[in-house]
Write a protein that holds these residues in place. Structure first.
Motif, PDB file in Angstrom:
ATOM      1  N   THR A   1       2.663  16.321  16.830  1.00 21.09           N
ATOM      2  CA  THR A   1       2.807  16.750  15.437  1.00 21.09           C
ATOM      3  C   THR A   1       4.242  17.113  15.067  1.00 21.09           C
ATOM      4  O   THR A   1       4.481  17.771  14.050  1.00 21.09           O
ATOM      5  N   CYS A   2       5.192  16.680  15.873  1.00 18.05           N
ATOM      6  CA  CYS A   2       6.592  16.960  15.578  1.00 18.05           C
ATOM      7  C   CYS A   2       7.077  16.023  14.466  1.00 18.05           C
ATOM      8  O   CYS A   2       7.074  14.799  14.631  1.00 18.05           O
ATOM      9  N   GLY A   3       7.502  16.579  13.344  1.00 15.12           N
ATOM     10  CA  GLY A   3       8.044  15.747  12.277  1.00 15.12           C
ATOM     11  C   GLY A   3       7.648  16.272  10.908  1.00 15.12           C
ATOM     12  O   GLY A   3       6.980  17.288  10.769  1.00 15.12           O
ATOM     13  N   GLU A   4       8.098  15.548   9.899  1.00 12.84           N
ATOM     14  CA  GLU A   4       7.840  15.930   8.504  1.00 12.84           C
ATOM     15  C   GLU A   4       7.858  14.704   7.618  1.00 12.84           C
ATOM     16  O   GLU A   4       8.408  13.667   7.974  1.00 12.84           O
ATOM     17  N   VAL A   5       7.215  14.809   6.455  1.00 12.15           N
ATOM     18  CA  VAL A   5       7.225  13.741   5.463  1.00 12.15           C
ATOM     19  C   VAL A   5       8.503  13.833   4.643  1.00 12.15           C
ATOM     20  O   VAL A   5       8.826  14.901   4.103  1.00 12.15           O
ATOM     21  N   GLN A   6       9.229  12.727   4.568  1.00  8.39           N
ATOM     22  CA  GLN A   6      10.444  12.706   3.758  1.00  8.39           C
ATOM     23  C   GLN A   6      10.191  12.229   2.341  1.00  8.39           C
ATOM     24  O   GLN A   6      10.690  12.801   1.374  1.00  8.39           O
ATOM     25  N   LYS A   7       9.405  11.145   2.198  1.00  6.96           N
ATOM     26  CA  LYS A   7       9.154  10.622   0.867  1.00  6.96           C
ATOM     27  C   LYS A   7       7.968   9.664   0.898  1.00  6.96           C
ATOM     28  O   LYS A   7       7.536   9.204   1.957  1.00  6.96           O
ATOM     29  N   GLU A   8       7.468   9.364  -0.291  1.00  3.81           N
ATOM     30  CA  GLU A   8       6.393   8.391  -0.445  1.00  3.81           C
ATOM     31  C   GLU A   8       6.988   7.054  -0.888  1.00  3.81           C
ATOM     32  O   GLU A   8       7.891   7.016  -1.718  1.00  3.81           O
ATOM     33  N   ILE A   9       6.500   5.972  -0.278  1.00  6.69           N
ATOM     34  CA  ILE A   9       6.991   4.630  -0.628  1.00  6.69           C
ATOM     35  C   ILE A   9       5.903   3.913  -1.432  1.00  6.69           C
ATOM     36  O   ILE A   9       4.769   3.811  -0.977  1.00  6.69           O
TER      37      ILE A   9
ATOM     38  N   LYS B   1       0.844  -1.185   0.000  1.00  3.15           N
ATOM     39  CA  LYS B   1       0.000   0.000   0.000  1.00  3.15           C
ATOM     40  C   LYS B   1       0.886   1.244   0.000  1.00  3.15           C
ATOM     41  O   LYS B   1       2.089   1.146   0.249  1.00  3.15           O
ATOM     42  N   THR B   2       0.299   2.387  -0.278  1.00  2.95           N
ATOM     43  CA  THR B   2       1.065   3.632  -0.267  1.00  2.95           C
ATOM     44  C   THR B   2       1.434   3.992   1.169  1.00  2.95           C
ATOM     45  O   THR B   2       0.571   4.034   2.045  1.00  2.95           O
ATOM     46  N   LEU B   3       2.721   4.221   1.389  1.00  2.19           N
ATOM     47  CA  LEU B   3       3.211   4.603   2.709  1.00  2.19           C
ATOM     48  C   LEU B   3       4.023   5.884   2.593  1.00  2.19           C
ATOM     49  O   LEU B   3       4.576   6.187   1.538  1.00  2.19           O
ATOM     50  N   TYR B   4       4.088   6.608   3.695  1.00  2.00           N
ATOM     51  CA  TYR B   4       4.884   7.831   3.750  1.00  2.00           C
ATOM     52  C   TYR B   4       5.963   7.670   4.813  1.00  2.00           C
ATOM     53  O   TYR B   4       5.660   7.333   5.963  1.00  2.00           O
ATOM     54  N   GLN B   5       7.215   7.859   4.402  1.00  3.19           N
ATOM     55  CA  GLN B   5       8.307   7.838   5.359  1.00  3.19           C
ATOM     56  C   GLN B   5       8.384   9.213   6.004  1.00  3.19           C
ATOM     57  O   GLN B   5       8.560  10.220   5.332  1.00  3.19           O
ATOM     58  N   GLN B   6       8.242   9.231   7.322  1.00  2.39           N
ATOM     59  CA  GLN B   6       8.217  10.487   8.064  1.00  2.39           C
ATOM     60  C   GLN B   6       9.410  10.545   9.020  1.00  2.39           C
ATOM     61  O   GLN B   6       9.980   9.518   9.387  1.00  2.39           O
ATOM     62  N   PHE B   7       9.741  11.751   9.439  1.00  2.00           N
ATOM     63  CA  PHE B   7      10.983  11.944  10.183  1.00  2.00           C
ATOM     64  C   PHE B   7      10.766  12.895  11.353  1.00  2.00           C
ATOM     65  O   PHE B   7      10.181  13.968  11.211  1.00  2.00           O
ATOM     66  N   CYS B   8      11.256  12.464  12.518  1.00  2.00           N
ATOM     67  CA  CYS B   8      11.240  13.306  13.709  1.00  2.00           C
ATOM     68  C   CYS B   8      12.671  13.759  13.999  1.00  2.00           C
ATOM     69  O   CYS B   8      13.535  12.927  14.284  1.00  2.00           O
ATOM     70  N   PRO B   9      12.959  15.061  13.911  1.00  2.00           N
ATOM     71  CA  PRO B   9      14.335  15.546  14.094  1.00  2.00           C
ATOM     72  C   PRO B   9      14.764  15.625  15.563  1.00  2.00           C
ATOM     73  O   PRO B   9      15.952  15.784  15.850  1.00  2.00           O
TER      74      PRO B   9
END
Length: 206
Positions: free
Chosen positions: A198-206, A162-170
């Motif tokens: 809500t801390c973080g950001e989307v890095q890429k779509e998998i 399925k479509t996934l989003y790799q997210q990142f917490c700095p």
């Protein structure tokens, strides 16, 4: 006069006979053998069922999610949601599901080099899933950090169901940061849970 009537009568009979023959021929030429058509249609339907017809996208998606990789992803997402909710018991339960899914993963369909990579990834991921089943929530999150990297590496080989989003917490891991995977672009941080949701950001779509 009598002869004229007789001749007219004969002419009418001849015309009627020719009309009847003509109608009969037209009916035979225009008629359809429905038994033959039905048989041909049945054969066509049979061919489509045996391999000509392709499943819909919804069906294909369902099959993918029920695959062995889909099972691992679903258990991982349950673990992620439990950590977002600060729920140690649900996180441990999801960890148990992951351990079993990793143990039952069949690599026979992959090439030899891929099998070697998958073996290393799955052994490491399984170890971290086992720790999640028996740790406090702080340690669950530590193991989830490495487990997320393992799963991302695994999906590069197997593909994602399925479509996934790799997210990142700095902010996590002494500000080195950490990734996780989600089905939504909306940030719901599993490393800090409700305290920094809500801390973080989307890095890429998998």
């Amino acid at each position: 006069m009598k002869n004229l009537k007789v001749n007219l009568g004969i002419a009418m009979l001849v015309i009627a006979s020719l009309t009847a023959v003509s109608c009969k021929n037209n009916n035979e030429e225009g008629s359809v053998d429905h038994s033959t058509m039905d048989h041909e249609n049945m054969n066509a339907d049979s061919d489509m069922m045996e391999g000509g017809a392709q499943p819909s996208q919804d069906v294909m998606g369902s099959e993918n999610e029920d695959s062995q990789t889909g099972r691992i992803v679903n258990d991982y997402l349950e673990l992620k949601d439990a950590l977002v909710a600060d729920n140690i018991k649900d996180a441990a339960k999801a960890g148990e599901g992951l351990v079993k899914a990793f143990e039952e993963f069949d690599m026979s369909e992959y090439e030899e080099g891929q099998q070697q990579e998958l073996t290393e990834i799955i052994e490491d991921a399984k170890e971290h899933a086992e720790h999640i089943t028996m740790s406090d929530i702080a340690h669950q999150r530590e193991h989830f950090d490495i487990l997320s990297v393992d799963l991302a590496d695994m999906l590069e080989i197997t593909g994602s169901p399925k479509t996934l989003y790799q997210q990142f917490c700095p902010m996590y891991n002494s500000n080195k940061g950490a990734i996780w995977l989600s089905t939504s672009e909306e940030i719901r941080n599993p490393y800090f849970g409700q305290s920094m949701l809500t801390c973080g950001e989307v890095q890429k779509e998998i």
